[in-house]
Design a protein around this motif. Structure first.
Motif, PDB file in Angstrom:
ATOM      1  N   LYS A 125     -12.913  -3.614   8.699  1.00  0.00           N
ATOM      2  CA  LYS A 125     -11.551  -4.176   8.005  1.00  0.00           C
ATOM      3  C   LYS A 125     -11.279  -3.528   6.808  1.00  0.00           C
ATOM      4  CE  LYS A 125     -10.067  -8.904   7.523  1.00  0.00           C
ATOM      5  NZ  LYS A 125     -10.165 -10.213   7.416  1.00  0.00           N
ATOM      6  N   ASP A 126     -12.094  -3.328   5.782  1.00  0.00           N
ATOM      7  CA  ASP A 126     -11.539  -2.574   4.453  1.00  0.00           C
ATOM      8  C   ASP A 126     -11.644  -0.904   4.936  1.00  0.00           C
ATOM      9  OD1 ASP A 126     -11.405  -1.294   2.183  1.00  0.00           O
ATOM     10  OD2 ASP A 126     -12.721  -2.988   1.389  1.00  0.00           O
ATOM     11  N   THR A 127     -10.669  -0.475   5.063  1.00  0.00           N
ATOM     12  CA  THR A 127     -10.618   0.958   5.171  1.00  0.00           C
ATOM     13  C   THR A 127     -10.685   1.875   4.280  1.00  0.00           C
ATOM     14  OG1 THR A 127      -8.093   1.088   4.985  1.00  0.00           O
ATOM     15  CG2 THR A 127      -8.728   0.651   7.131  1.00  0.00           C
ATOM     16  N   SER A 128     -10.687   1.430   2.784  1.00  0.00           N
ATOM     17  CA  SER A 128     -10.890   2.292   1.632  1.00  0.00           C
ATOM     18  C   SER A 128     -12.288   1.942   1.001  1.00  0.00           C
ATOM     19  CB  SER A 128      -9.771   2.161   0.785  1.00  0.00           C
ATOM     20  OG  SER A 128      -9.748   0.830   0.269  1.00  0.00           O
ATOM     21  N   VAL A 129     -13.190   1.067   1.544  1.00  0.00           N
ATOM     22  CA  VAL A 129     -14.386   0.795   1.114  1.00  0.00           C
ATOM     23  C   VAL A 129     -15.307   1.763   0.571  1.00  0.00           C
ATOM     24  CG1 VAL A 129     -15.801   0.341   3.179  1.00  0.00           C
ATOM     25  CG2 VAL A 129     -16.150  -1.395   1.017  1.00  0.00           C
ATOM     26  N   PRO A 130     -16.008   1.506  -0.812  1.00  0.00           N
ATOM     27  CA  PRO A 130     -17.132   2.517  -1.108  1.00  0.00           C
ATOM     28  C   PRO A 130     -18.345   2.184  -0.283  1.00  0.00           C
ATOM     29  CG  PRO A 130     -16.566   0.998  -2.735  1.00  0.00           C
ATOM     30  CD  PRO A 130     -15.579   0.653  -1.720  1.00  0.00           C
ATOM     31  N   TYR A 131     -19.231   3.126  -0.089  1.00  0.00           N
ATOM     32  CA  TYR A 131     -20.765   2.599   0.405  1.00  0.00           C
ATOM     33  C   TYR A 131     -21.253   1.962  -0.666  1.00  0.00           C
ATOM     34  CZ  TYR A 131     -25.354   3.432   2.262  1.00  0.00           C
ATOM     35  OH  TYR A 131     -26.475   2.916   2.803  1.00  0.00           O
ATOM     36  N   ILE A 132     -21.347   2.385  -1.826  1.00  0.00           N
ATOM     37  CA  ILE A 132     -22.099   1.554  -3.086  1.00  0.00           C
ATOM     38  C   ILE A 132     -20.960   1.486  -3.961  1.00  0.00           C
ATOM     39  CG2 ILE A 132     -24.042   1.603  -4.434  1.00  0.00           C
ATOM     40  CD1 ILE A 132     -25.156   3.820  -2.881  1.00  0.00           C
ATOM     41  N   GLU A 133     -20.925   0.235  -4.494  1.00  0.00           N
ATOM     42  CA  GLU A 133     -20.180  -0.171  -5.713  1.00  0.00           C
ATOM     43  C   GLU A 133     -20.910  -1.097  -6.685  1.00  0.00           C
ATOM     44  OE1 GLU A 133     -16.071  -2.755  -6.165  1.00  0.00           O
ATOM     45  OE2 GLU A 133     -16.789  -2.421  -4.067  1.00  0.00           O
ATOM     46  N   GLY A 134     -20.646  -0.635  -8.073  1.00  0.00           N
ATOM     47  CA  GLY A 134     -21.549  -1.490  -8.921  1.00  0.00           C
ATOM     48  C   GLY A 134     -20.340  -1.293 -10.017  1.00  0.00           C
ATOM     49  N   PRO A 135     -20.745  -2.292 -11.143  1.00  0.00           N
ATOM     50  CA  PRO A 135     -19.714  -2.217 -12.242  1.00  0.00           C
ATOM     51  C   PRO A 135     -19.211  -1.207 -13.111  1.00  0.00           C
ATOM     52  CG  PRO A 135     -21.999  -3.458 -12.785  1.00  0.00           C
ATOM     53  CD  PRO A 135     -21.821  -3.084 -11.348  1.00  0.00           C
ATOM     54  N   LYS A 136     -20.112  -0.079 -12.910  1.00  0.00           N
ATOM     55  CA  LYS A 136     -19.942   1.192 -13.802  1.00  0.00           C
ATOM     56  C   LYS A 136     -19.446   2.446 -12.864  1.00  0.00           C
ATOM     57  CE  LYS A 136     -23.503   0.147 -17.303  1.00  0.00           C
ATOM     58  NZ  LYS A 136     -24.523   0.752 -17.891  1.00  0.00           N
ATOM     59  N   GLY A 137     -19.440   2.044 -11.467  1.00  0.00           N
ATOM     60  CA  GLY A 137     -19.025   3.075 -10.742  1.00  0.00           C
ATOM     61  C   GLY A 137     -19.165   2.999  -9.132  1.00  0.00           C
ATOM     62  N   LYS A 138     -18.674   3.709  -8.440  1.00  0.00           N
ATOM     63  CA  LYS A 138     -18.595   3.825  -6.797  1.00  0.00           C
ATOM     64  C   LYS A 138     -18.878   5.246  -6.203  1.00  0.00           C
ATOM     65  CE  LYS A 138     -14.707   0.439  -7.103  1.00  0.00           C
ATOM     66  NZ  LYS A 138     -13.299   0.144  -6.880  1.00  0.00           N
ATOM     67  N   ILE A 139     -19.668   4.988  -4.965  1.00  0.00           N
ATOM     68  CA  ILE A 139     -19.941   6.156  -4.302  1.00  0.00           C
ATOM     69  C   ILE A 139     -19.216   5.930  -2.963  1.00  0.00           C
ATOM     70  CG2 ILE A 139     -21.826   7.562  -3.518  1.00  0.00           C
ATOM     71  CD1 ILE A 139     -23.572   7.253  -5.556  1.00  0.00           C
ATOM     72  N   TYR A 140     -18.416   7.008  -2.345  1.00  0.00           N
ATOM     73  CA  TYR A 140     -17.885   6.835  -1.156  1.00  0.00           C
ATOM     74  C   TYR A 140     -18.588   7.550  -0.072  1.00  0.00           C
ATOM     75  CZ  TYR A 140     -14.197   4.634  -3.648  1.00  0.00           C
ATOM     76  OH  TYR A 140     -13.150   3.571  -4.262  1.00  0.00           O
ATOM     77  N   ARG A 141     -18.281   7.670   1.115  1.00  0.00           N
ATOM     78  CA  ARG A 141     -18.686   8.482   2.220  1.00  0.00           C
ATOM     79  C   ARG A 141     -18.505   9.956   1.956  1.00  0.00           C
ATOM     80  NH1 ARG A 141     -16.594   7.819   8.525  1.00  0.00           N
ATOM     81  NH2 ARG A 141     -17.873   9.465   9.333  1.00  0.00           N
ATOM     82  N   GLY A 142     -19.393  10.744   1.904  1.00  0.00           N
ATOM     83  CA  GLY A 142     -19.307  12.285   1.686  1.00  0.00           C
ATOM     84  C   GLY A 142     -19.538  12.443   0.163  1.00  0.00           C
ATOM     85  N   PHE A 143     -19.906  11.324  -0.409  1.00  0.00           N
ATOM     86  CA  PHE A 143     -20.491  11.404  -1.941  1.00  0.00           C
ATOM     87  C   PHE A 143     -19.404  11.479  -2.810  1.00  0.00           C
ATOM     88  CE2 PHE A 143     -24.976  10.922  -3.024  1.00  0.00           C
ATOM     89  CZ  PHE A 143     -24.902  10.717  -4.449  1.00  0.00           C
ATOM     90  N   ARG A 144     -17.965  11.299  -2.432  1.00  0.00           N
ATOM     91  CA  ARG A 144     -16.903  10.959  -3.523  1.00  0.00           C
ATOM     92  C   ARG A 144     -17.457  10.009  -4.308  1.00  0.00           C
ATOM     93  NH1 ARG A 144     -12.669   9.101  -2.114  1.00  0.00           N
ATOM     94  NH2 ARG A 144     -13.149   8.151  -0.127  1.00  0.00           N
ATOM     95  N   SER A 145     -17.036  10.151  -5.835  1.00  0.00           N
ATOM     96  CA  SER A 145     -17.240   8.989  -6.455  1.00  0.00           C
ATOM     97  C   SER A 145     -16.191   9.011  -7.871  1.00  0.00           C
ATOM     98  CB  SER A 145     -18.549   9.400  -7.249  1.00  0.00           C
ATOM     99  OG  SER A 145     -18.826   8.554  -7.936  1.00  0.00           O
ATOM    100  N   ASP A 146     -15.981   7.826  -8.266  1.00  0.00           N
ATOM    101  CA  ASP A 146     -15.209   8.018  -9.404  1.00  0.00           C
ATOM    102  C   ASP A 146     -15.927   8.076 -10.701  1.00  0.00           C
ATOM    103  OD1 ASP A 146     -16.669   5.619  -9.657  1.00  0.00           O
ATOM    104  OD2 ASP A 146     -14.981   4.036  -9.833  1.00  0.00           O
ATOM    105  N   ILE A 147     -16.993   8.489 -10.737  1.00  0.00           N
ATOM    106  CA  ILE A 147     -17.682   9.069 -11.871  1.00  0.00           C
ATOM    107  C   ILE A 147     -17.705  10.367 -12.006  1.00  0.00           C
ATOM    108  CG2 ILE A 147     -20.090   9.303 -12.743  1.00  0.00           C
ATOM    109  CD1 ILE A 147     -21.035   6.557 -11.776  1.00  0.00           C
ATOM    110  N   PRO A 148     -17.031  11.104 -12.898  1.00  0.00           N
ATOM    111  CA  PRO A 148     -16.808  12.460 -13.160  1.00  0.00           C
ATOM    112  C   PRO A 148     -18.330  13.327 -12.755  1.00  0.00           C
ATOM    113  CG  PRO A 148     -15.494  11.301 -14.707  1.00  0.00           C
ATOM    114  CD  PRO A 148     -16.773  10.535 -14.179  1.00  0.00           C
ATOM    115  N   ASN A 149     -18.387  14.282 -12.080  1.00  0.00           N
ATOM    116  CA  ASN A 149     -19.381  15.364 -11.839  1.00  0.00           C
ATOM    117  C   ASN A 149     -20.586  14.419 -11.546  1.00  0.00           C
ATOM    118  OD1 ASN A 149     -17.867  17.795 -12.632  1.00  0.00           O
ATOM    119  ND2 ASN A 149     -17.709  16.722 -14.886  1.00  0.00           N
ATOM    120  N   ILE A 150     -20.570  13.498 -10.716  1.00  0.00           N
ATOM    121  CA  ILE A 150     -21.597  12.822 -10.154  1.00  0.00           C
ATOM    122  C   ILE A 150     -22.671  13.724  -9.854  1.00  0.00           C
ATOM    123  CG2 ILE A 150     -20.689  12.044  -8.124  1.00  0.00           C
ATOM    124  CD1 ILE A 150     -22.341   9.200  -8.498  1.00  0.00           C
ATOM    125  N   LEU A 151     -22.723  14.514  -9.027  1.00  0.00           N
ATOM    126  CA  LEU A 151     -23.750  15.422  -8.309  1.00  0.00           C
ATOM    127  C   LEU A 151     -24.460  16.321  -9.367  1.00  0.00           C
ATOM    128  CD1 LEU A 151     -22.016  16.205  -4.833  1.00  0.00           C
ATOM    129  CD2 LEU A 151     -23.857  14.945  -5.183  1.00  0.00           C
TER     130      LEU A 151
END
Length: 426
Positions: free
Chosen positions: A318-344
């Motif tokens: 149902k949620d077509t843009s959902v992250p795989y893991i979501e926390g109050p400080k950041g998110k990790i999406y499919r393929g390890f995209r993240s809103d945390i800069p340089n997470i890898l």
């Protein structure tokens, strides 16, 4: 005549053999590595017997450090084909109770439908065998508790056959679990966390595993011992859709796509959330009314832990843009995209998780628990079985992870320990 001194170790070994014989009665035969003065030499090849060679059992004939010497199946055609695949020089049995008591077998690999997993695991442990079991670990929560007790009682090693917590890319997510574990343990995502398992995040729920509600009784094929195939499951007239490749669509034997893939998908989440010693305290379901025999589909199942962490199973994507893991400080999406800069790059600087035993042959030889064993495997199977019970009853449920029972719900608790047919018991 002067009596010989008997060491405490030898006395304990003799006591174990006596107890094993009493537990198994006429079937009691002790395996070769217990009868010897010590355990198997590390250079020795471990021997294996496979129960169920119609599907998964065939795929696990070759395995590092083991040799298949026996097979069992209630379908004569499957057994013949399985023996041929193994090269022909393999003993065949139609009754698993004969296979598990063979003294030259070290490991019993259980590749049957799930309604047999608990009973066979316990009986194999009683026979002194180490156990390799397919997922889901057990079909009920009560059976899982008994398997945990049996492995401790008889000192056996146990492997559940899903492996993503310690190796390989994790389905369509596009990453191994290890960097996820490092990210969660570091706290860079914050806490509590929400994990969504859906087609969007890389996990297909396989809703083709549904049962049929209009099955007509048909003659049992000559090659199949249908009574033994059913075993502890209640008697239902034979129809080919109930057995072999389509059995997952019926509550008596499994739980549809949730039963098939649930432990594969959920166990690594339990691991990286650090929940191996507990269970969710609540399960909420959104699904059509389920048939009492045939498994149907569902829209959403949500598990909540005491600390607020959640595991969401989205069956509708149902949620077509959902992250795989979501926390109050950041998110990790499919393929390890993240809103945390340089997470890898950040993860590369973090310490690795504790090492895990990833070869069952090593676990058997060293007696160190396998990465996914009866303890943590029971907890991830419990999550699946909580979801199945909530679906069958069509309502949300509260769960006590210490007592491992539902709170103020007699109907749900009756499904923890389900009755077995005839003389079968666990």
């Amino acid at each position: 005549m002067k009596k010989k001194n008997v060491s405490l170790k030898e006395s304990s070994r003799r006591d174990f053999l006596k107890k094993s014989a009493l537990a198994l009665g006429a079937f009691a035969i002790v395996p070769r590595h217990v009868l010897g003065k010590g355990f198997i030499a590390p250079s020795d090849t471990l021997t294996k017997g496979i129960i169920g060679v119609g599907g998964m059992g065939r795929g696990h004939i070759p395995y590092e450090g083991t040799k298949v010497i026996a097979m069992c199946d209630v379908d004569k055609v499957h057994l013949k084909e399985g023996i041929a695949l193994a090269g022909g020089n393999v003993r065949g049995y139609s009754d698993f109770r004969e296979l598990i008591t063979q003294p030259d077998i070290d490991i019993v690999h259980i590749a049957t439908p799930p309604h047999w997993h608990g009973i066979m695991s316990v009986m194999a442990a009683q026979a002194g065998k180490d156990v390799w079991c397919e997922k889901p670990m057990t079909r009920t929560i009560g059976e899982g508790k008994r398997v945990v007790e049996a492995m401790e009682q008889y000192g056996r090693m146990f492997r559940l056959n899903t492996w993503f917590r310690f190796k390989d890319n994790f389905y369509g997510l596009g990453t191994e679990v290890k960097p996820l574990k490092k990210a969660v343990d570091s706290g860079i995502l914050g806490w509590p966390l929400k994990v969504t398992i859906s087609g969007v995040t890389g996990f297909n729920w396989k809703f083709y595993w549904v049962g049929k509600t209009n099955l007509e009784p048909t003659p049992v094929p000559q090659e199949l011992d249908y009574d033994m195939w059913l075993g502890p499951a209640q008697y239902k007239p034979y129809n080919p859709h109930r057995v072999h490749s389509t059995f997952r669509g019926y509550w008596d034997y499994d739980g549809g796509g949730l039963g098939d893939m649930g432990q594969h998908y959920i166990d690594p989440v339990q691991y990286f959330l650090g929940k191996d010693n507990t269970s969710p305290i609540r399960v909420d379901v959104d699904a059509p009314q389920q048939h009492d025999d045939a498994v149907g589909t569902w829209r959403r199942i949500e598990f909540t832990y005491a600390d607020g962490c959640k595991i969401i199973l989205d069956g509708e994507n149902k949620d077509t843009s959902v992250p795989y893991i979501e926390g109050p400080k950041g998110k990790i999406y499919r393929g390890f995209r993240s809103d945390i800069p340089n997470i890898l790059k950040v993860i590369d600087t973090l310490p690795d998780p504790e090492p895990q035993v990833g070869l069952f042959s090593d676990a058997v030889k060293t007696r160190k628990k396998f990465a996914l064993n009866e303890l943590n495997g029971h907890r991830s199977a419990t999550i699946v079985n909580m979801g199945k019970i909530a679906l069958q009853l069509g309502r949300s449920l509260d769960f006590d992870p210490v007592k491992q029972e539902f709170i103020n719900d007699e109907a749900a608790n009756r499904l923890i320990h389900q009755p077995m047919r005839g003389a079968w018991k666990i």
